[in-house]
Design a protein around this motif. Sequence first.
Motif, mmCIF file in Angstrom:
data_model
loop_
_atom_site.group_PDB
_atom_site.id
_atom_site.type_symbol
_atom_site.label_atom_id
_atom_site.label_comp_id
_atom_site.label_asym_id
_atom_site.label_seq_id
_atom_site.Cartn_x
_atom_site.Cartn_y
_atom_site.Cartn_z
ATOM 1 N N LEU A 164 -12.807 -1.469 7.921
ATOM 2 C CA LEU A 164 -11.353 -1.481 8.031
ATOM 3 C C LEU A 164 -10.677 -1.193 6.702
ATOM 4 N N TYR A 165 -11.340 -1.552 5.605
ATOM 5 C CA TYR A 165 -10.782 -1.286 4.285
ATOM 6 C C TYR A 165 -10.642 0.214 4.059
ATOM 7 N N LYS A 166 -11.482 0.981 4.729
ATOM 8 C CA LYS A 166 -11.445 2.438 4.583
ATOM 9 C C LYS A 166 -10.404 3.081 5.496
ATOM 10 N N VAL A 167 -9.944 2.352 6.508
ATOM 11 C CA VAL A 167 -8.985 2.905 7.455
ATOM 12 C C VAL A 167 -7.597 2.943 6.814
ATOM 13 N N ASN A 168 -6.961 4.089 6.862
ATOM 14 C CA ASN A 168 -5.639 4.233 6.253
ATOM 15 C C ASN A 168 -4.754 5.061 7.176
ATOM 16 N N HIS A 169 -3.835 4.379 7.860
ATOM 17 C CA HIS A 169 -2.949 5.069 8.808
ATOM 18 C C HIS A 169 -1.626 4.331 8.888
ATOM 19 N N GLN A 170 -0.542 5.064 9.047
ATOM 20 C CA GLN A 170 0.793 4.464 9.051
ATOM 21 C C GLN A 170 1.042 3.542 10.236
ATOM 22 N N ASN A 171 0.212 3.618 11.277
ATOM 23 C CA ASN A 171 0.394 2.762 12.455
ATOM 24 C C ASN A 171 -0.711 1.714 12.597
ATOM 25 N N ILE A 172 -1.378 1.411 11.484
ATOM 26 C CA ILE A 172 -2.378 0.341 11.437
ATOM 27 C C ILE A 172 -2.064 -0.542 10.238
ATOM 28 N N VAL A 173 -2.010 -1.851 10.461
ATOM 29 C CA VAL A 173 -1.742 -2.773 9.359
ATOM 30 C C VAL A 173 -2.809 -2.592 8.280
ATOM 31 N N LYS A 174 -2.352 -2.402 7.060
ATOM 32 C CA LYS A 174 -3.263 -2.134 5.951
ATOM 33 C C LYS A 174 -3.939 -3.418 5.487
ATOM 34 N N PHE A 175 -5.269 -3.371 5.385
ATOM 35 C CA PHE A 175 -6.043 -4.456 4.798
ATOM 36 C C PHE A 175 -6.223 -4.129 3.327
ATOM 37 N N HIS A 176 -5.566 -4.916 2.444
ATOM 38 C CA HIS A 176 -5.574 -4.620 1.017
ATOM 39 C C HIS A 176 -6.757 -5.221 0.282
ATOM 40 N N GLY A 177 -7.298 -6.339 0.762
ATOM 41 C CA GLY A 177 -8.412 -6.971 0.075
ATOM 42 C C GLY A 177 -8.513 -8.438 0.418
ATOM 43 N N ILE A 178 -9.147 -9.210 -0.465
ATOM 44 C CA ILE A 178 -9.374 -10.623 -0.202
ATOM 45 C C ILE A 178 -8.858 -11.475 -1.356
ATOM 46 N N ALA A 179 -8.675 -12.749 -1.088
ATOM 47 C CA ALA A 179 -8.324 -13.737 -2.117
ATOM 48 C C ALA A 179 -9.019 -15.041 -1.747
ATOM 49 N N ARG A 180 -9.225 -15.907 -2.745
ATOM 50 C CA ARG A 180 -9.863 -17.198 -2.473
ATOM 51 C C ARG A 180 -9.175 -18.292 -3.271
ATOM 52 N N GLN A 220 8.961 5.857 21.130
ATOM 53 C CA GLN A 220 8.413 5.952 19.780
ATOM 54 C C GLN A 220 7.407 4.840 19.511
ATOM 55 N N ILE A 221 7.707 3.624 19.985
ATOM 56 C CA ILE A 221 6.771 2.508 19.825
ATOM 57 C C ILE A 221 5.459 2.817 20.531
ATOM 58 N N ALA A 222 5.562 3.328 21.765
ATOM 59 C CA ALA A 222 4.359 3.678 22.523
ATOM 60 C C ALA A 222 3.550 4.754 21.806
ATOM 61 N N MET A 223 4.232 5.736 21.228
ATOM 62 C CA MET A 223 3.536 6.800 20.497
ATOM 63 C C MET A 223 2.875 6.258 19.233
ATOM 64 N N ASP A 224 3.559 5.333 18.545
ATOM 65 C CA ASP A 224 2.986 4.737 17.332
ATOM 66 C C ASP A 224 1.671 4.018 17.649
ATOM 67 N N ILE A 225 1.691 3.213 18.716
ATOM 68 C CA ILE A 225 0.477 2.493 19.107
ATOM 69 C C ILE A 225 -0.646 3.477 19.433
ATOM 70 N N THR A 226 -0.293 4.536 20.157
ATOM 71 C CA THR A 226 -1.275 5.549 20.557
ATOM 72 C C THR A 226 -1.887 6.232 19.334
ATOM 73 N N HIS A 227 -1.045 6.584 18.359
ATOM 74 C CA HIS A 227 -1.547 7.256 17.153
ATOM 75 C C HIS A 227 -2.462 6.334 16.342
ATOM 76 N N GLY A 228 -2.076 5.055 16.239
ATOM 77 C CA GLY A 228 -2.923 4.117 15.521
ATOM 78 C C GLY A 228 -4.263 3.934 16.202
ATOM 79 N N LEU A 229 -4.246 3.817 17.519
ATOM 80 C CA LEU A 229 -5.490 3.646 18.274
ATOM 81 C C LEU A 229 -6.370 4.887 18.158
ATOM 82 N N GLU A 230 -5.743 6.052 18.184
ATOM 83 C CA GLU A 230 -6.498 7.300 18.030
ATOM 84 C C GLU A 230 -7.225 7.329 16.682
ATOM 85 N N HIS A 231 -6.550 6.848 15.645
ATOM 86 C CA HIS A 231 -7.167 6.831 14.319
ATOM 87 C C HIS A 231 -8.365 5.874 14.289
#
Length: 237
Positions: free
Chosen positions: A78-94, A135-146
């Motif tokens: 998921l760290y490698k996934v980069n798309h405007q319709n997917i929440v970005k995982f930036h890293g970890i903290a402890r 537009q919301i439906a299209m955003d979800i579709t594009h994110g899922l496609e990625h």
Amino acid sequence: MKPLPEYVAELERYFKSKTIECFEYSQFNIDKCIGSGGYAVVYLATFQEKVFALKCLRSTLSLSEKEIRSFKRELECLYKVNHQNIVKFHGIARDKSTNNFMLVLQYADNGNLREFLQQKYEGNVYKISWVELIQIAMDITHGLEHLHDYDIIHRDLHSKNILINNKSALITVFGISKSLNSTTESSTTVKGLMVYIEPRCLEGLLQSDKKIKYNKKSNIYSLGQCCHWNSGIPLED
């Protein structure tokens, strides 16, 4: 099963070896709790003047060795996934004082899709345009496609796992996502919200010895359920 404190340092070392960014928790300014679930609490936080969602795994959480290995593979992917319709995982903290392990995620300013639509509902009418809904439906579709391009199966796609940020929809919560290449893809239990699960996968509930295999088509079914509110809801003229 290992309790959280025993494996968090192991995970942190692993992520460093995979170049996944490790944030210094003491530099976060925690604002407020913005959500909670079965295994995590999510906080609004700032780090060096940037806003993030900080997802803190509960200290009572325990994982098996097999689940830890799967968790490592998933976050690395998921760290490698980069798309405007997917929440970005930036890293970890402890948090070193408690050993609590946290995911540093993109913050969405309008909550989840269900909450967003509830805010638009007034006087038995949704005060939202068809253009915005489509537009919301299209955003979800594009994110899922990625995600599918990376052979990632979400397995828990529903309206609470779609966030709205600056009028854009973002897919989030990959707690039970799997790669199609994962050897742990099959299961004898159904995960996620029942109404969003492909009926074929529900056969496992009736046949305890039947292996359930989620695939891209399963995600498409869930996508249709996420977007079913597009049909027949009363909109403001």
